[in-house]
Enzyme design. Sequence first.
Site, mmCIF file in Angstrom:
data_model
loop_
_atom_site.group_PDB
_atom_site.id
_atom_site.type_symbol
_atom_site.label_atom_id
_atom_site.label_comp_id
_atom_site.label_asym_id
_atom_site.label_seq_id
_atom_site.Cartn_x
_atom_site.Cartn_y
_atom_site.Cartn_z
ATOM 1 N N LYS A 32 -0.352 -8.733 3.798
ATOM 2 C CA LYS A 32 0.160 -8.053 2.138
ATOM 3 C C LYS A 32 1.009 -7.170 2.616
ATOM 4 C CE LYS A 32 -3.652 -9.560 -0.795
ATOM 5 N NZ LYS A 32 -5.083 -9.304 -1.974
ATOM 6 N N LYS A 65 -1.750 -20.154 1.588
ATOM 7 C CA LYS A 65 -2.954 -20.345 0.436
ATOM 8 C C LYS A 65 -2.076 -19.735 -0.921
ATOM 9 C CE LYS A 65 -5.105 -16.081 -0.629
ATOM 10 N NZ LYS A 65 -6.400 -15.421 -1.137
ATOM 11 N N LYS A 111 -3.227 -15.436 -6.347
ATOM 12 C CA LYS A 111 -2.877 -15.186 -8.200
ATOM 13 C C LYS A 111 -1.871 -14.449 -7.840
ATOM 14 C CE LYS A 111 -7.186 -12.715 -7.682
ATOM 15 N NZ LYS A 111 -7.587 -11.702 -6.781
HETATM 16 N N1 AQP Z 1 -6.085 -20.288 -3.045
HETATM 17 C C1 AQP Z 1 -7.993 -19.669 -2.177
HETATM 18 N N2 AQP Z 1 -9.117 -20.944 -2.005
HETATM 19 C C2 AQP Z 1 -9.873 -20.643 -1.890
HETATM 20 N N3 AQP Z 1 -10.657 -19.557 -1.964
HETATM 21 C C3 AQP Z 1 -9.979 -18.433 -2.486
HETATM 22 N N4 AQP Z 1 -9.874 -17.572 -3.201
HETATM 23 C C4 AQP Z 1 -9.225 -16.735 -2.947
HETATM 24 N N5 AQP Z 1 -8.233 -17.636 -2.848
HETATM 25 C C5 AQP Z 1 -8.684 -18.645 -2.551
HETATM 26 C C6 AQP Z 1 -11.019 -16.770 -2.594
HETATM 27 O O1 AQP Z 1 -11.655 -16.435 -4.070
HETATM 28 C C7 AQP Z 1 -12.006 -14.947 -4.133
HETATM 29 C C8 AQP Z 1 -11.423 -13.731 -4.725
HETATM 30 O O2 AQP Z 1 -10.865 -12.938 -4.010
HETATM 31 P P1 AQP Z 1 -10.344 -11.809 -4.464
HETATM 32 O O3 AQP Z 1 -9.149 -11.155 -5.737
HETATM 33 O O4 AQP Z 1 -10.914 -11.133 -4.259
HETATM 34 O O5 AQP Z 1 -8.350 -11.747 -3.644
HETATM 35 P P2 AQP Z 1 -7.888 -12.913 -2.577
HETATM 36 O O6 AQP Z 1 -8.327 -13.553 -1.561
HETATM 37 O O7 AQP Z 1 -6.868 -12.024 -2.198
HETATM 38 O O8 AQP Z 1 -7.210 -13.684 -3.351
HETATM 39 P P3 AQP Z 1 -5.780 -14.245 -4.348
HETATM 40 O O9 AQP Z 1 -6.017 -14.705 -5.255
HETATM 41 O O10 AQP Z 1 -5.573 -14.106 -2.789
HETATM 42 O O11 AQP Z 1 -5.673 -12.546 -4.497
HETATM 43 P P4 AQP Z 1 -4.013 -11.932 -4.344
HETATM 44 O O12 AQP Z 1 -2.892 -12.691 -5.086
HETATM 45 O O13 AQP Z 1 -3.888 -10.448 -5.278
HETATM 46 O O14 AQP Z 1 -4.392 -11.216 -3.154
HETATM 47 C C9 AQP Z 1 -12.548 -14.393 -2.116
HETATM 48 O O15 AQP Z 1 -13.973 -14.755 -2.129
HETATM 49 C C10 AQP Z 1 -11.480 -15.341 -1.843
HETATM 50 O O16 AQP Z 1 -12.140 -16.024 -0.048
#
Ligand code: AQP
Length: 333
Positions: free
Chosen positions: A115, A197, A200
Site C-alpha cells: 500500500k 490479488k 476493490k
Molecule cells: N482477492 C481476494 N480474494 C480472497 N479474499 C479477499 N479479501 C480481499 N480481497 C480478496 C478478503 O476480504 C476481506 C475484506 O478485505 P478488506 O476490505 O478488509 O481489505 P483488503 O484485504 O485490503 O481488501 P481489498 O479488496 O484489497 O481492499 P483495498 O483495495 O481497499 O485494499 C478480508 O478478509 C480479505 O482477506
Amino acid sequence: MFKDKKVVFSGVQPSGSLTIGNYLGAIKNFNAFSEEYHCLYCVVNEHAITVRQNPAELRKRTYETLALYMACGLDPEKNTLFVQSHVPAHAELGWILDCYTMFGELSRMTQFKDKSAKNADNINAGLFTYPTLMAADILLYQTEMVPVGVDQKQHLELARDIAERFNGIYGDTFVVPEGYIPPATAKIMSLAEPTKKMSKSDENENAVVRILDPRDAIIRKFKRAVTDSGNEIRRGEGKDGIENLMSIYGAFSGKTMEEIETEFAGMGYGDFKLAVGETCADALAPVQAEFDRLMKDKAYLETVMKNGADQANYMASRTMSKVRRKIGFVEIK
Ligand code: AQP
C-alpha cells in the site's frame, strides 16, 4: 441469544465497491458460523481512512457494506453487525496495543509495503499501524475465530503474537485467535493480472468483478480476462488466469477442479469464460436484488447499526475494564 457462545469476528473496509474476492474469500463464509458462534461482523471504516477517502463516498459505502452483509445472508438477529467508529474502544485498544508492538514487526508487513508503493504521496502512520488496530478489533471481543482471505494471514499472526505478548506480561487477558482461511477461494486474483490479488481499490475496472456489477458487465469482464496462449482448461504451470477462473467457477457452481476440467475438456477459452460469467452473474442476482431492497430503507439500516453498536460496546467495555486495570490506568465510576 449469544450467551456462552465462542466468538467469531471479521471485517470489511468500505474502501470501494466490494469485489467477488471480498465475497468468496470472506463474506460468503461468514454465514457458516452464525449458529454455533456469536459472530461480530464489522464495517471497518477506521481502517479505510489509512488511504485517502472522499467523505461522502465513505459514508455511502458504509451503508452499502452493511446492506451487503445482510444481502449475503447475514441476519442481524443472529449476528452483531456494526460499524467500527461506533465503538470507540477499537481506537483506544489500538493505541494501547501500539505500545506492545515492535516497529520491526510492523515494518515486515507486506500489505504496508504494497500500500505504501501504491500511495507513495500518503504513507501515513495509520497505514503503518493498521495491523495493531486490526489486532484490537479482534482481541476486544475475545475472538476465537477470524474468517479472512489469505492476504490477512500475516496480520492475523501478528494479532496472535501481540495477544501472547500481552498475556505473558499481565496474565491471561485476551483469547489468542485462530484464522479460518477458505481452502479454495482464499485468494481470488485480478482478471487483468492473474498473479496479483483482486482488490476493490484497483483502478482498472476490467481487473475487478464487483458484487454489484450489472450482469452484462460481469460477463464482459470475464470475456476479457487475461489467460494464456494455450487452449486447455486445466490447472498447471503458467495457467494462473485459467486456474483463477476455475476457482471462481467452482466457488459459484459448487464443482470441484476435477469436475470442471472434465466438464470443459475439448472446449475453448471463449465458451469457458462465458460459462464463468453467466454462473457468477446468476449467483449474484439474488444478492443484488436484496441489496437494492435494503438500500431503500436507510432507517432500518441505522437501526441495525445502532443495535449492533450497543451489543459491541457492551462486550468491548468488559475487555477494556480488564485491560485498563492490568496496565495500571485509574478508572473512575
Ligand atoms: N482477492 C481476494 N480474494 C480472497 N479474499 C479477499 N479479501 C480481499 N480481497 C480478496 C478478503 O476480504 C476481506 C475484506 O478485505 P478488506 O476490505 O478488509 O481489505 P483488503 O484485504 O485490503 O481488501 P481489498 O479488496 O484489497 O481492499 P483495498 O483495495 O481497499 O485494499 C478480508 O478478509 C480479505 O482477506
